[in-house]
Design a protein around this motif. Sequence first.
Motif, short mmCIF file in Angstrom:
data_model
loop_
_atom_site.label_atom_id
_atom_site.label_comp_id
_atom_site.label_asym_id
_atom_site.label_seq_id
_atom_site.Cartn_x
_atom_site.Cartn_y
_atom_site.Cartn_z
N GLY A 115 1.27 8.80 -8.56
CA GLY A 115 -0.17 8.63 -8.44
C GLY A 115 -0.58 7.18 -8.45
O GLY A 115 -1.46 6.76 -7.67
N PHE A 116 0.06 6.37 -9.32
CA PHE A 116 -0.25 4.94 -9.34
C PHE A 116 0.20 4.28 -8.05
O PHE A 116 -0.53 3.47 -7.47
CB PHE A 116 0.43 4.27 -10.53
CG PHE A 116 0.20 2.78 -10.59
CD1 PHE A 116 -0.96 2.27 -11.15
CD2 PHE A 116 1.14 1.89 -10.08
CE1 PHE A 116 -1.19 0.90 -11.20
CE2 PHE A 116 0.93 0.52 -10.11
CZ PHE A 116 -0.24 0.02 -10.68
N GLN A 117 1.40 4.62 -7.57
CA GLN A 117 1.91 3.99 -6.36
C GLN A 117 1.07 4.36 -5.13
O GLN A 117 0.88 3.53 -4.24
CB GLN A 117 3.37 4.39 -6.13
CG GLN A 117 4.30 3.94 -7.23
CD GLN A 117 4.65 2.45 -7.20
OE1 GLN A 117 5.73 2.05 -7.57
NE2 GLN A 117 3.74 1.59 -6.79
N ALA A 118 0.56 5.59 -5.11
CA ALA A 118 -0.29 5.99 -3.98
C ALA A 118 -1.60 5.20 -4.00
O ALA A 118 -2.11 4.82 -2.94
CB ALA A 118 -0.57 7.49 -4.05
N ALA A 119 -2.13 4.94 -5.19
CA ALA A 119 -3.39 4.20 -5.29
C ALA A 119 -3.19 2.69 -5.12
O ALA A 119 -4.10 1.99 -4.66
CB ALA A 119 -4.05 4.48 -6.64
N HIS A 120 -2.00 2.20 -5.47
CA HIS A 120 -1.74 0.76 -5.42
C HIS A 120 -0.36 0.50 -4.80
O HIS A 120 0.57 0.04 -5.48
CB HIS A 120 -1.80 0.17 -6.84
CG HIS A 120 -3.08 0.46 -7.55
ND1 HIS A 120 -4.26 -0.21 -7.27
CD2 HIS A 120 -3.37 1.35 -8.53
CE1 HIS A 120 -5.22 0.26 -8.04
NE2 HIS A 120 -4.72 1.21 -8.82
N PRO A 121 -0.20 0.78 -3.52
CA PRO A 121 1.12 0.60 -2.88
C PRO A 121 1.57 -0.85 -2.86
O PRO A 121 2.76 -1.13 -2.66
CB PRO A 121 0.88 1.14 -1.46
CG PRO A 121 -0.59 1.03 -1.25
CD PRO A 121 -1.22 1.27 -2.58
N GLU A 122 0.64 -1.77 -3.06
CA GLU A 122 0.99 -3.20 -3.04
C GLU A 122 1.61 -3.66 -4.36
O GLU A 122 2.06 -4.82 -4.47
CB GLU A 122 -0.26 -4.03 -2.74
CG GLU A 122 -1.24 -4.20 -3.91
CD GLU A 122 -2.07 -2.96 -4.22
OE1 GLU A 122 -2.89 -3.03 -5.16
OE2 GLU A 122 -1.91 -1.95 -3.51
N VAL A 123 1.68 -2.77 -5.38
CA VAL A 123 2.23 -3.14 -6.69
C VAL A 123 3.48 -2.31 -6.98
O VAL A 123 3.38 -1.21 -7.52
CB VAL A 123 1.19 -2.93 -7.81
CG1 VAL A 123 1.75 -3.42 -9.16
CG2 VAL A 123 -0.11 -3.65 -7.50
N PRO A 124 4.66 -2.80 -6.59
CA PRO A 124 5.88 -2.05 -6.95
C PRO A 124 6.09 -2.08 -8.46
O PRO A 124 5.77 -3.06 -9.13
CB PRO A 124 6.99 -2.82 -6.21
CG PRO A 124 6.44 -4.19 -6.01
CD PRO A 124 4.95 -4.04 -5.87
#
Length: 322
Positions: A115-124
Amino acid sequence: MARRQLPPLNALRAFEAFGRHGRMTLAAEELCVTHGAVSRQIRQLEEHLGVALTEGPRSRLRMTEAGLKLAQALSPAFDQIEAAVPRPAEAGPRPLVVSCMPTFAMKWLIPRLPGFQAAHPEVPVRVAESNGPFDFKGDGIDLAIRMRWPGDQDYQDSTAVPFMRHYHGPVMAPELAARGVADFQSVCAAPRLQTRTYPQSWSEWIRDTGAEGLPAASREQEFDHFFYMLEAAAAGMGVAVAPWAFAQRDLDSGRLVAPLGFAFSQTLIVALTPRENASEQALLFRDWLLAEGASTPHPPEALAPPAPDASFAPTTRSRALS
């Protein structure tokens, strides 16, 4: 030099992943293979060793005592190999490094990370499993997740923000509960499972229930980590006192039951960031943890927590629980 008598390494790797996650599907996701491939590797390992490592129906597969013993030895061995493997210089954006208690990472954090990666794909994000002291700069950590006990003193270089209340209670296999281990006396008298990293779990649960004392158990068994203790509980080896956040997924799936419910604790789960110069990504992740913690349901059997007060205000100290 004598030749090493090792089982197939791919099979060991598959079994170690299953041992940490407790589920074939999660092990398969980690290894980027199918559920069937993990199952075949584990069956191959059992045939090679001539020992049953798992038991139970496919929907609630659990480790045998021999399987638990092997899994506890494999995880630190694979950790050492991973730490020793040279890595090329990183390309692209530097990942946000989150230091997290191992069982909390597996049971609560990682299932929510998509869920976090989908919302913030620019933050690995890279999760570094740890239950001990840490140094933000020396260890290259951006944010840490730990448990905070009442009365803990401050970390001088950290700001801690609580994001989840803590509940804990006895959990066991459904089969054990069906045999009559369902009231206070029988739960306390059953074989007692504990972890080396947090042996006071039973005494703290007794304190939070208001009971006068902890009755003697028929026997006790200790494990290195919470996730092995939970697997032992699911295998019917005894009763473990576990945090709600660690056991929720296994309770929802029916692998574990909690006949006495969960007691509210003054302990908090906190996100720690550097007191100075915390990165924007770390603060973004901290805010996401706050939202996820707020949306995590309380255990249905638990009493409602007290109204927010100073004990739930940001503090600056935590202790490890793995």
